[in-house]
Write a protein that holds these residues in place. Structure first.
Motif, mmCIF file in Angstrom:
data_model
loop_
_atom_site.group_PDB
_atom_site.id
_atom_site.type_symbol
_atom_site.label_atom_id
_atom_site.label_comp_id
_atom_site.label_asym_id
_atom_site.label_seq_id
_atom_site.Cartn_x
_atom_site.Cartn_y
_atom_site.Cartn_z
ATOM 1 N N THR A 154 0.929 -1.064 0.037
ATOM 2 C CA THR A 154 0.004 -0.199 -0.086
ATOM 3 C C THR A 154 1.078 1.149 -0.050
ATOM 4 N N LEU A 155 0.360 2.406 -0.065
ATOM 5 C CA LEU A 155 1.066 3.554 0.018
ATOM 6 C C LEU A 155 2.051 3.712 1.128
ATOM 7 N N SER A 156 1.563 3.083 2.227
ATOM 8 C CA SER A 156 2.464 2.941 3.526
ATOM 9 C C SER A 156 3.584 2.605 3.594
ATOM 10 N N ASN A 157 3.947 1.794 2.522
ATOM 11 C CA ASN A 157 5.118 0.905 2.327
ATOM 12 C C ASN A 157 6.085 2.016 1.659
ATOM 13 N N PHE A 158 5.717 2.856 1.280
ATOM 14 C CA PHE A 158 6.750 3.832 0.480
ATOM 15 C C PHE A 158 6.732 5.243 1.602
ATOM 16 N N HIS A 159 8.031 5.895 1.314
ATOM 17 C CA HIS A 159 8.660 7.032 2.061
ATOM 18 C C HIS A 159 7.588 7.992 1.848
ATOM 19 N N GLY A 160 6.904 8.401 3.239
ATOM 20 C CA GLY A 160 5.957 9.718 3.209
ATOM 21 C C GLY A 160 4.820 9.422 2.787
ATOM 22 N N GLY A 161 4.358 7.834 2.470
ATOM 23 C CA GLY A 161 3.366 7.566 2.153
ATOM 24 C C GLY A 161 2.934 8.080 0.508
ATOM 25 N N GLU A 162 3.919 8.270 -0.260
ATOM 26 C CA GLU A 162 3.926 8.801 -1.534
ATOM 27 C C GLU A 162 4.781 7.832 -2.509
ATOM 28 N N LEU A 163 4.137 7.745 -3.881
ATOM 29 C CA LEU A 163 5.045 7.072 -4.770
ATOM 30 C C LEU A 163 6.209 7.875 -5.143
ATOM 31 N N PRO A 164 7.319 7.282 -5.406
ATOM 32 C CA PRO A 164 8.498 8.216 -5.949
ATOM 33 C C PRO A 164 8.145 8.909 -7.218
ATOM 34 N N LEU A 165 8.789 10.031 -7.161
ATOM 35 C CA LEU A 165 8.625 10.792 -8.201
ATOM 36 C C LEU A 165 8.844 10.260 -9.587
ATOM 37 N N GLY A 166 7.635 10.433 -10.530
ATOM 38 C CA GLY A 166 7.646 9.892 -11.921
ATOM 39 C C GLY A 166 7.065 8.450 -11.911
ATOM 40 N N VAL A 167 6.773 7.969 -10.676
ATOM 41 C CA VAL A 167 6.096 6.408 -10.859
ATOM 42 C C VAL A 167 4.635 6.962 -10.699
ATOM 43 N N GLN A 168 3.849 6.649 -11.751
ATOM 44 C CA GLN A 168 2.447 6.852 -11.853
ATOM 45 C C GLN A 168 1.422 5.849 -11.242
ATOM 46 N N ALA A 169 1.955 4.461 -11.278
ATOM 47 C CA ALA A 169 0.959 3.239 -10.761
ATOM 48 C C ALA A 169 1.834 2.241 -10.391
ATOM 49 N N VAL A 170 1.562 1.268 -9.696
ATOM 50 C CA VAL A 170 2.091 0.077 -9.207
ATOM 51 C C VAL A 170 1.019 -1.185 -9.307
ATOM 52 N N LYS A 171 1.456 -2.203 -10.030
ATOM 53 C CA LYS A 171 0.770 -3.306 -10.142
ATOM 54 C C LYS A 171 1.606 -4.491 -9.681
ATOM 55 N N TYR A 172 1.138 -5.466 -8.834
ATOM 56 C CA TYR A 172 2.090 -6.508 -8.155
ATOM 57 C C TYR A 172 1.295 -7.988 -7.949
ATOM 58 N N ASP A 173 2.184 -8.870 -7.892
ATOM 59 C CA ASP A 173 1.337 -10.110 -7.572
ATOM 60 C C ASP A 173 1.725 -10.492 -6.265
ATOM 61 N N ILE A 174 0.644 -11.195 -5.867
ATOM 62 C CA ILE A 174 0.800 -11.897 -4.180
ATOM 63 C C ILE A 174 0.787 -13.332 -4.417
ATOM 64 N N ASP A 175 1.755 -13.750 -3.590
ATOM 65 C CA ASP A 175 1.737 -15.511 -3.489
ATOM 66 C C ASP A 175 0.830 -15.782 -2.204
ATOM 67 N N LEU A 176 -0.235 -16.425 -2.322
ATOM 68 C CA LEU A 176 -1.215 -16.817 -1.275
ATOM 69 C C LEU A 176 -0.464 -17.884 -0.380
ATOM 70 N N SER A 177 0.493 -18.586 -0.840
ATOM 71 C CA SER A 177 1.115 -19.658 0.103
ATOM 72 C C SER A 177 1.863 -18.926 1.122
ATOM 73 N N GLN A 178 2.151 -17.603 0.840
ATOM 74 C CA GLN A 178 2.847 -16.902 2.229
ATOM 75 C C GLN A 178 1.658 -16.468 3.019
ATOM 76 N N ALA A 179 0.377 -16.494 2.850
ATOM 77 C CA ALA A 179 -0.458 -15.887 3.420
ATOM 78 C C ALA A 179 -1.277 -16.839 4.293
ATOM 79 N N SER A 180 -1.066 -18.065 4.726
ATOM 80 C CA SER A 180 -1.654 -18.999 5.559
ATOM 81 C C SER A 180 -2.087 -18.427 7.032
ATOM 82 N N SER A 181 -1.213 -17.603 7.617
ATOM 83 C CA SER A 181 -1.563 -17.282 8.794
ATOM 84 C C SER A 181 -2.783 -16.137 8.804
ATOM 85 N N SER A 182 -3.099 -15.623 7.583
ATOM 86 C CA SER A 182 -4.257 -14.599 7.387
ATOM 87 C C SER A 182 -5.599 -15.542 7.084
#
Length: 206
Positions: free
Chosen positions: A157-185
């Protein structure tokens, strides 16, 4: 009528079938549940009422643990609320009872505003839920897993980035999640009805 010549990808079909399956479960609790289907209307999550939000991700394979996030907002929970990921495994089954057509018709029978359902489908580029191109596949529900999306869940989420903002020049982020690492959830399937009822209760307060 679906425009002739428009091909509909398998992922579009299974994605819509999964959302319609969840919608039908909510409509079993309230004929007004279509109001919670926010994804087609530009909502951050597929379903939302009050502080309860559901994100639906469907796959055809039990061994596929990867889900794609289309933005940094998709897996951010509502403020002072809860977000859940519904992971559906819909196996492609000739003669299966689940299809875009059958799920839409079931929803129409339970919904107090079928016209609103059609509006939602059109926003998802499905002009005609009976069209052959949206019904090339039928499915059976092979598995369903419910995750609580919070700080223990693998996400960006934006909270993972410094100041809660994307780095200058980065417009959007798409990413993949491996649910095998989410068993505790993972939360027990027995809690699903309570979560759905809470969403409907929040909807009734609107």
């Amino acid at each position: 009528i679906q425009p002739k010549g428009k091909e509909v990808g398998a992922e579009e079909v299974i994605g819509l079938a999964g959302e319609l399956l969840v919608l039908n479960e909510l409509l079993d609790l309230s004929p007004h549940a279509w109001k919670a289907w926010m994804g087609p209307r530009g909502g951050r999550h597929d379903f939302r009422a009050g502080g309860i939000a559901l994100e639906v991700k469907s796959t055809r394979s039990l061994t596929n643990n990867i889900v794609s996030a289309q933005s940094l907002e998709q897996f951010r929970e509502p403020t002072n609320g809860d977000l859940y990921l519904v992971r559906l495994t819909l196996e492609n089954t000739p003669g299966g009872v689940l299809s875009v057509s059958s799920l839409f018709n079931r929803a129409v029978q339970r919904c107090d505003r079928p016209d609103k359902l059609l509006e939602c489908l059109k926003e998802l580029k499905c002009q005609d839920p009976e069209a052959p191109e949206w019904n090339t596949m039928s499915f059976s529900l092979e598995n369903e897993v419910l995750f609580r999306v919070d700080d223990a869940f693998p996400r960006l989420t934006l909270s993972n980035f410094h100041g809660g903002e994307l780095p200058l020049g980065v417009q959007a982020v798409k990413y993949d999640i491996d649910l095998s690492q989410a068993s505790s959830s993972i939360i027990p399937g027995t809690e699903k009805t309570a979560i759905q009822k809470e969403l409907i209760r929040c909807l009734a307060q609107v």
